[in-house]
Enzyme design. Sequence first.
Site, PDB file in Angstrom:
ATOM      1  N   THR A 180       0.840  -1.189   0.000  1.00 18.18           N
ATOM      2  CA  THR A 180       0.000   0.000   0.000  1.00 18.18           C
ATOM      3  C   THR A 180       0.877   1.242   0.000  1.00 18.18           C
ATOM      4  OG1 THR A 180      -1.720  -1.126   1.242  1.00 18.18           O
ATOM      5  CG2 THR A 180      -1.650   1.262   1.466  1.00 18.18           C
ATOM      6  N   GLY A 210     -10.246  -3.125   2.209  1.00 23.33           N
ATOM      7  CA  GLY A 210      -9.289  -3.009   3.308  1.00 23.33           C
ATOM      8  C   GLY A 210      -9.433  -1.696   4.047  1.00 23.33           C
ATOM      9  N   ASP A 211      -8.406  -1.377   4.814  1.00 22.03           N
ATOM     10  CA  ASP A 211      -8.425  -0.156   5.618  1.00 22.03           C
ATOM     11  C   ASP A 211      -8.135   1.091   4.800  1.00 22.03           C
ATOM     12  OD1 ASP A 211      -5.793  -1.328   5.243  1.00 22.03           O
ATOM     13  OD2 ASP A 211      -5.063   0.378   6.407  1.00 22.03           O
ATOM     14  N   GLY A 232      -0.291  -1.813   5.811  1.00 20.61           N
ATOM     15  CA  GLY A 232      -0.195  -3.052   6.574  1.00 20.61           C
ATOM     16  C   GLY A 232      -1.445  -3.889   6.413  1.00 20.61           C
ATOM     17  N   GLY A 234      -4.881  -4.891   6.648  1.00 25.15           N
ATOM     18  CA  GLY A 234      -5.973  -3.931   6.789  1.00 25.15           C
ATOM     19  C   GLY A 234      -6.975  -4.218   7.883  1.00 25.15           C
TER      20      GLY A 234
HETATM   21  N1  GLY Z   1      -3.685  -2.087   3.880  1.00 25.97           N
HETATM   22  C1  GLY Z   1      -4.131  -2.616   2.682  1.00 25.97           C
HETATM   23  C2  GLY Z   1      -5.190  -3.610   2.828  1.00 25.97           C
HETATM   24  O1  GLY Z   1      -5.209  -4.390   3.771  1.00 25.97           O
HETATM   25  O2  GLY Z   1      -6.037  -3.647   1.987  1.00 25.97           O
END
Ligand code: GLY
Length: 313
Positions: A180, A210-211, A232, A234
């Site tokens: 990411t 994701g996050d 990281g 998510g």
């Molecule tokens: N941080 C990216 C995801 O987990 O989608």
Amino acid sequence: MGEFLPSNPVMVVHGGAWDIPDDMVEAHLRGVRSAVAAGWRVLERGGSALDAVEEAVVVMEDDETFDAGRGSFLNRDGKVQLDAFIMDGATLRGGGVGCVERLRNPVRAARKILSDSPHVYFVAEGAERFAAEHGIALCRNEDLVIPREVKRLREYQAQAAGGDGNDLFAPTEDMLSHDTVGAVALDRGGNIAAATSTGGTLNKAPGRLGDSSLIGCGCYADNSSAAASTTGWGEPIMKLVLAKWAADRVESGNLPEWVAKEAMNYLKQRVNGHGGIILLDAQGRFGIAHNTPRMAWALHTAQKQEAGIQRNG
Ligand code: GLY
């Protein structure tokens, strides 16, 4: 009213926190250096923090090294599915897209949402339609898929078919890859902004978000607290709404450098998460931290330019 004092611009980017293999170190460093330079060019000529984070993230989306844009990890169906968010600390306006499959630069669509829509978030076909209606060209999903990722997915799925008994809620080492990308910036006007973009996790279920594109989780910006971009795994990050958690602690008077490290401790201790964060306040104080073996990052201020990928411990 006090005299307006222009700020010294600051630009910080990350290109993902994971166990970046030795043979990918140079490509990561090159990529984050190019990204920070693109953002800095905007800030240097008096442009906004919002424009700077957008341009920096576009560079990393266009770079196949990273899990963002073309070259992203593939989902279970062998497709690229992208998420991105961008936020303006001056106005608290945000724009996000999730699960888009036909956009080369999802951060550009997120920016259009921020600027041209009363809404904050669009997903899937609706997000692509919004982008097309606002002048952003759509591509084919195949245009985003590269052979390296087809091979990676095949190998991963073959291994999984062998029945390794993975715990669904605790990723194995080969799931710990998260490239990411993200950026935070402070402009001469004293405004901060943040942007984050991702292809998500390898072999993710189609439709999994994701996050990165969730406000306050993978990205947040408020002039009165901080701009933050996380990277990281998510699911743990979103459970803690980690970007907002960190920004709130800066608003309470803590230094971003300290808060960034605390955020990584909190992520590990509270939900056994791993990742990284870049954090910047409107005074130009910043923090860069990760609890993974490596994280690619770069910064540019009037005084210094640095990039790193240091191994923790
Ligand atoms: N941080 C990216 C995801 O987990 O989608």
